[in-house]
Structure formats: C-alpha cells, structure tokens
Design a protein around this motif. Structure first.
Motif, PDB file in Angstrom:
ATOM      1  N   LEU A   6      10.825  14.151  10.428  1.00  0.00           N
ATOM      2  CA  LEU A   6       9.970  13.754   9.302  1.00  0.00           C
ATOM      3  C   LEU A   6       9.285  14.946   8.641  1.00  0.00           C
ATOM      4  CD1 LEU A   6       8.219  10.571  10.809  1.00  0.00           C
ATOM      5  CD2 LEU A   6      10.227  10.673   9.309  1.00  0.00           C
ATOM      6  N   GLU A   7       9.839  16.133   8.812  1.00  0.00           N
ATOM      7  CA  GLU A   7       9.149  17.325   8.321  1.00  0.00           C
ATOM      8  C   GLU A   7       9.594  17.771   6.938  1.00  0.00           C
ATOM      9  OE1 GLU A   7       6.533  18.174  10.121  1.00  0.00           O
ATOM     10  OE2 GLU A   7       7.248  16.500  11.337  1.00  0.00           O
ATOM     11  N   GLY A   8      10.695  17.264   6.431  1.00  0.00           N
ATOM     12  CA  GLY A   8      11.186  17.697   5.126  1.00  0.00           C
ATOM     13  C   GLY A   8      10.525  16.973   3.968  1.00  0.00           C
ATOM     14  N   ASP A   9      10.894  17.359   2.765  1.00  0.00           N
ATOM     15  CA  ASP A   9      10.372  16.715   1.556  1.00  0.00           C
ATOM     16  C   ASP A   9      11.025  15.365   1.297  1.00  0.00           C
ATOM     17  OD1 ASP A   9       8.666  18.834   1.048  1.00  0.00           O
ATOM     18  OD2 ASP A   9      10.150  19.901  -0.166  1.00  0.00           O
ATOM     19  N   LEU A  10      12.179  15.143   1.921  1.00  0.00           N
ATOM     20  CA  LEU A  10      12.902  13.888   1.806  1.00  0.00           C
ATOM     21  C   LEU A  10      13.243  13.384   3.206  1.00  0.00           C
ATOM     22  CD1 LEU A  10      15.459  14.955  -0.959  1.00  0.00           C
ATOM     23  CD2 LEU A  10      13.418  13.541  -1.324  1.00  0.00           C
ATOM     24  N   GLN A  54       0.825  -1.202   0.000  1.00  0.00           N
ATOM     25  CA  GLN A  54       0.000   0.000   0.000  1.00  0.00           C
ATOM     26  C   GLN A  54       0.865   1.260   0.000  1.00  0.00           C
ATOM     27  OE1 GLN A  54      -3.243  -0.105   2.976  1.00  0.00           O
ATOM     28  NE2 GLN A  54      -2.567  -2.205   3.420  1.00  0.00           N
ATOM     29  N   ARG A  55       0.237   2.397  -0.334  1.00  0.00           N
ATOM     30  CA  ARG A  55       0.929   3.688  -0.367  1.00  0.00           C
ATOM     31  C   ARG A  55       0.236   4.659   0.587  1.00  0.00           C
ATOM     32  NH1 ARG A  55       3.733   4.881  -5.646  1.00  0.00           N
ATOM     33  NH2 ARG A  55       3.913   2.908  -6.740  1.00  0.00           N
ATOM     34  N   PRO A  56       0.630   4.671   1.856  1.00  0.00           N
ATOM     35  CA  PRO A  56       0.006   5.610   2.789  1.00  0.00           C
ATOM     36  C   PRO A  56       0.474   7.040   2.520  1.00  0.00           C
ATOM     37  CG  PRO A  56       1.819   4.475   3.849  1.00  0.00           C
ATOM     38  CD  PRO A  56       1.654   3.836   2.495  1.00  0.00           C
ATOM     39  N   SER A  57      -0.254   8.004   3.051  1.00  0.00           N
ATOM     40  CA  SER A  57       0.151   9.402   2.915  1.00  0.00           C
ATOM     41  C   SER A  57       1.205   9.737   3.966  1.00  0.00           C
ATOM     42  CB  SER A  57      -1.058  10.318   3.092  1.00  0.00           C
ATOM     43  OG  SER A  57      -1.525  10.254   4.434  1.00  0.00           O
ATOM     44  N   ARG A  58       1.980  10.763   3.709  1.00  0.00           N
ATOM     45  CA  ARG A  58       3.012  11.160   4.671  1.00  0.00           C
ATOM     46  C   ARG A  58       2.395  11.602   5.995  1.00  0.00           C
ATOM     47  NH1 ARG A  58       6.282  16.278   2.590  1.00  0.00           N
ATOM     48  NH2 ARG A  58       7.007  16.191   4.745  1.00  0.00           N
ATOM     49  N   GLU A  59       1.163  12.142   5.959  1.00  0.00           N
ATOM     50  CA  GLU A  59       0.505  12.559   7.192  1.00  0.00           C
ATOM     51  C   GLU A  59       0.118  11.372   8.058  1.00  0.00           C
ATOM     52  OE1 GLU A  59      -0.395  13.561   4.128  1.00  0.00           O
ATOM     53  OE2 GLU A  59       0.481  15.575   4.206  1.00  0.00           O
ATOM     54  N   ASP A  60       0.054  10.188   7.457  1.00  0.00           N
ATOM     55  CA  ASP A  60      -0.411   8.997   8.171  1.00  0.00           C
ATOM     56  C   ASP A  60       0.729   8.029   8.471  1.00  0.00           C
ATOM     57  OD1 ASP A  60      -2.387   7.306   9.294  1.00  0.00           O
ATOM     58  OD2 ASP A  60      -2.416   6.100   7.454  1.00  0.00           O
ATOM     59  N   VAL A  61       1.984   8.450   8.327  1.00  0.00           N
ATOM     60  CA  VAL A  61       3.099   7.540   8.558  1.00  0.00           C
ATOM     61  C   VAL A  61       3.024   6.965   9.966  1.00  0.00           C
ATOM     62  CG1 VAL A  61       4.653   9.441   9.240  1.00  0.00           C
ATOM     63  CG2 VAL A  61       5.607   7.262   8.426  1.00  0.00           C
ATOM     64  N   ARG A  62       3.276   5.674  10.092  1.00  0.00           N
ATOM     65  CA  ARG A  62       3.165   5.001  11.385  1.00  0.00           C
ATOM     66  C   ARG A  62       4.237   3.919  11.508  1.00  0.00           C
ATOM     67  NH1 ARG A  62      -2.600   2.025  10.255  1.00  0.00           N
ATOM     68  NH2 ARG A  62      -3.086   4.176   9.685  1.00  0.00           N
ATOM     69  N   PRO A  63       4.519   3.491  12.731  1.00  0.00           N
ATOM     70  CA  PRO A  63       5.479   2.394  12.906  1.00  0.00           C
ATOM     71  C   PRO A  63       5.050   1.154  12.130  1.00  0.00           C
ATOM     72  CG  PRO A  63       5.019   3.439  15.009  1.00  0.00           C
ATOM     73  CD  PRO A  63       4.038   4.021  14.034  1.00  0.00           C
ATOM     74  N   GLY A  64       5.998   0.538  11.455  1.00  0.00           N
ATOM     75  CA  GLY A  64       5.722  -0.611  10.592  1.00  0.00           C
ATOM     76  C   GLY A  64       5.711  -0.261   9.124  1.00  0.00           C
ATOM     77  N   ASP A  65       5.546   1.038   8.794  1.00  0.00           N
ATOM     78  CA  ASP A  65       5.672   1.471   7.403  1.00  0.00           C
ATOM     79  C   ASP A  65       7.142   1.394   6.990  1.00  0.00           C
ATOM     80  OD1 ASP A  65       2.967   1.997   7.424  1.00  0.00           O
ATOM     81  OD2 ASP A  65       3.184   4.170   7.596  1.00  0.00           O
ATOM     82  N   PHE A  66       7.390   1.529   5.699  1.00  0.00           N
ATOM     83  CA  PHE A  66       8.772   1.508   5.249  1.00  0.00           C
ATOM     84  C   PHE A  66       8.925   2.357   3.991  1.00  0.00           C
ATOM     85  CE2 PHE A  66       6.503  -2.170   3.622  1.00  0.00           C
ATOM     86  CZ  PHE A  66       6.830  -2.236   2.275  1.00  0.00           C
ATOM     87  N   PHE A  67      10.152   2.830   3.787  1.00  0.00           N
ATOM     88  CA  PHE A  67      10.520   3.534   2.570  1.00  0.00           C
ATOM     89  C   PHE A  67      11.285   2.559   1.689  1.00  0.00           C
ATOM     90  CE2 PHE A  67      10.162   6.856   5.779  1.00  0.00           C
ATOM     91  CZ  PHE A  67       9.443   7.851   5.115  1.00  0.00           C
ATOM     92  N   LYS A 127       3.602  20.751  18.867  1.00  0.00           N
ATOM     93  CA  LYS A 127       3.417  21.523  17.641  1.00  0.00           C
ATOM     94  C   LYS A 127       3.088  20.638  16.437  1.00  0.00           C
ATOM     95  CE  LYS A 127       6.496  25.276  19.088  1.00  0.00           C
ATOM     96  NZ  LYS A 127       7.724  26.050  18.756  1.00  0.00           N
ATOM     97  N   GLY A 128       3.021  19.338  16.659  1.00  0.00           N
ATOM     98  CA  GLY A 128       2.690  18.418  15.582  1.00  0.00           C
ATOM     99  C   GLY A 128       3.877  17.929  14.788  1.00  0.00           C
ATOM    100  N   ARG A 129       5.097  18.337  15.170  1.00  0.00           N
ATOM    101  CA  ARG A 129       6.287  17.853  14.477  1.00  0.00           C
ATOM    102  C   ARG A 129       6.534  16.394  14.852  1.00  0.00           C
ATOM    103  NH1 ARG A 129      10.493  22.516  16.125  1.00  0.00           N
ATOM    104  NH2 ARG A 129       9.751  21.788  18.169  1.00  0.00           N
ATOM    105  N   ARG A 130       7.030  15.619  13.885  1.00  0.00           N
ATOM    106  CA  ARG A 130       7.198  14.187  14.093  1.00  0.00           C
ATOM    107  C   ARG A 130       8.652  13.781  13.881  1.00  0.00           C
ATOM    108  NH1 ARG A 130       3.235  12.257   9.629  1.00  0.00           N
ATOM    109  NH2 ARG A 130       4.460  13.885   8.634  1.00  0.00           N
ATOM    110  N   VAL A 131       9.034  12.778  14.645  1.00  0.00           N
ATOM    111  CA  VAL A 131      10.346  12.152  14.490  1.00  0.00           C
ATOM    112  C   VAL A 131      10.140  10.651  14.475  1.00  0.00           C
ATOM    113  CG1 VAL A 131      11.676  14.025  15.535  1.00  0.00           C
ATOM    114  CG2 VAL A 131      10.730  12.220  16.994  1.00  0.00           C
TER     115      VAL A 131
END
Length: 290
Positions: free
Chosen positions: A269-273, A205-218, A238-242
């Motif tokens: 996880l805030e950048g484009d890459l 599957q292709r989740p959105s970046r806003e929905d990234v969760r543990p277990g996903d992968f690049f 502030k909603g920033r994610r690591v």
C-alpha cells in the motif's frame, strides 16, 4: 465481460517479503455455532476456513489492531472455502481455479444467487449489510440507488416498496410488514438491482490513505465501473503496510480474495496507486468507507 489477464503495473511484492503470505491455512471444518450467528448464510454442510487463519500476514508484518465489534474484525473471520476451490459464476461455471490462476488467493463461502445480479458493488453491499444484520443493528441497513434515493431496510420491512420511473423513485405501502430473513434477502435483491459503483462512489465517506483500514474499499464508478474491498491490513516495524483485497466481478460470481500474482496474497500500500488484477489501478482518491 469476462475477466481479462492479470492487470499491468502490479507493485513489487518481493520488496515487502510477501512470499510467506501464501498459505492454505487450517484444515476446513464445519462452522461453529458462533460463526453461524455471525455469518448467518452458512450451513453445517459446507466446511470453512476463517480468513485470518487461512491467510496470515507476511513475515515481519502484524495485523493492525481493530475493535472487536468492527466491520473489519468481522471480515477477518470471513469464512473461506477449502484451498483450491474455484470461482464460479451464477450458473455454476468455473471462471478461475486456485493454483491455475495466479491472481486468485481464496474463495469466500458466500452464495452468489442464480441470476446475474451480485456483481462487484453488490457483493460489497451484501457483506456490509450482513455484518449489520448479524450485530442486530438492522435499523442502520440503508443503501443508495444510483439515483441517489435511499433504500432502507426498516422502510422495506415495514411494507413500503419503491416505484422506479426513469430516475424518479417514489415509495408507498405495497406489502405486509415482514422483518424475516427471507424478506431481508428480497430487500438486498432490490438494492442490487438499483445500486452500483456510481452510488458507492457518491454516497460514502472518503478516508485518508494514512487511515486505510479493513472494511474500506476502492471504487471507480461508471458503466462499467469496478470496486474492490480491503479485507485486512498489516504493518511492519518500519510502518509499511500491506492489505488483503477481495472482489466480486462480472458476470455475477463468487466473492474472492485476490493475489498480486507472485509470492502471496498481500498487496503493498505504499505506492501512489493500488494495482489489482482485472482492472486498472485504483488511485488513493478512490478510497471510500461506509
């Protein structure tokens, strides 16, 4: 291919205050009975540290909530070796040593085999399959070869075996039915032989970046390609994610938790890459989910 130096263009972790994320965590201890059931490759002889205890979030960040039976929750308990453990390849040779290589945060207590087989994509498949095995959801264990053909554990356990000629795969009865742990390990070896980054990129599957969760992968599929797994995610007010990110690599070697290189093991996880050591940055379009 030997691991090159730390990847270029790493995002600044200082901005997110990740200095508190680096920690040796609790003293190593023998796995509990429950942990032996959840991570069935463990033995009492090797002490462990659960990932969530060994690698706390940076100051001001809180781990995102997860369902107790999810793959992400299982990864939070992933057993790690004692602090300072090196990454070894399938021959037992040291590749990376904690404290001497800034890209290494921790090493998983997970066998890598004695042949050059469990590389990056294979170790992600291994972890996902082990989670399903531990939950008793063995009918769901199935992965695609690079050809696109599905190799399911129920089919293999029933005694069917594939015949691979070029890109053509046919299945037929070739062995007695066997649903043992030893047969499961042979099934995984089969999958590792014919699956890779191309099949992971195409068959998930292709989740959105806003929905990234543990277990996903690049994953960037190719020959060579590479893939890394999101082991945990934390968020601040502030909603920033690591994220904690782990990988296997070439040659076949211990699965290990990466570090951006300074201040702690959590990647912003805030950048484009998403830039990780040893490989070119991953675009968000390469994010996948089982």
């Amino acid at each position: 291919m030997k691991p090159p130096g730390v990847g270029r263009g790493l995002l600044l972790t200082v901005l997110l205050g990740c200095a508190s994320g680096q920690a040796s965590g609790p003293e190593p201890r023998p796995p509990t009975h429950e942990e032996r059931a959840r991570y069935p490759w463990l033995t009492d002889a090797r002490p462990i540290r659960p990932l969530a205890e060994a690698l706390p979030p940076p100051g001001g960040f809180t781990r995102v909530p997860l369902e107790a039976d999810s793959f992400g929750a299982w990864l939070r308990g992933l057993p790690l070796r004692p602090a300072g453990a090196p990454v070894r390849d399938f021959r037992g040779q040291e590749l990376l040593v904690a404290g001497q290589h800034e890209a290494l945060a921790a090493v998983a207590e997970l066998d890598v085999g004695r042949v050059d087989l469990q590389q990056c994509a294979d170790l992600l498949i291994r972890l996902h399959a082990e989670w399903l095995w531990s939950r008793g959801q063995r009918e769901r264990i199935a992965y695609r070869f690079t050809s696109g053909d599905l190799a399911s554990w129920p089919r293999y356990a029933a005694g069917e075996r594939p015949r691979v000629v070029g890109s053509k795969v046919t299945w037929s009865q070739g062995a007695p039915a066997d649903d043992s742990r030893a047969a499961f390990q042979r099934y995984l070896t089969l999958v590792f032989t014919y699956a890779g980054t191309l099949s992971l990129a195409a068959g998930t599957q292709r989740p959105s970046r806003e929905d990234v969760r543990p277990g996903d992968f690049f994953v960037l599929g190719g020959s060579p390609g590479h893939t890394v797994m999101v082991l945990d995610v934390a968020r601040d007010a502030k909603g920033r994610r690591v994220a904690l990110i782990g990988q296997g690599f070439t040659p076949a070697q211990d699965f290990h938790v990466l570090s951006p290189g300074q201040g702690g093991p959590w990647f912003p996880l805030e950048g484009d890459l998403v830039a990780t050591p040893f490989w070119k940055p991953f675009p968000w379009s390469s994010l996948r989910r089982w």
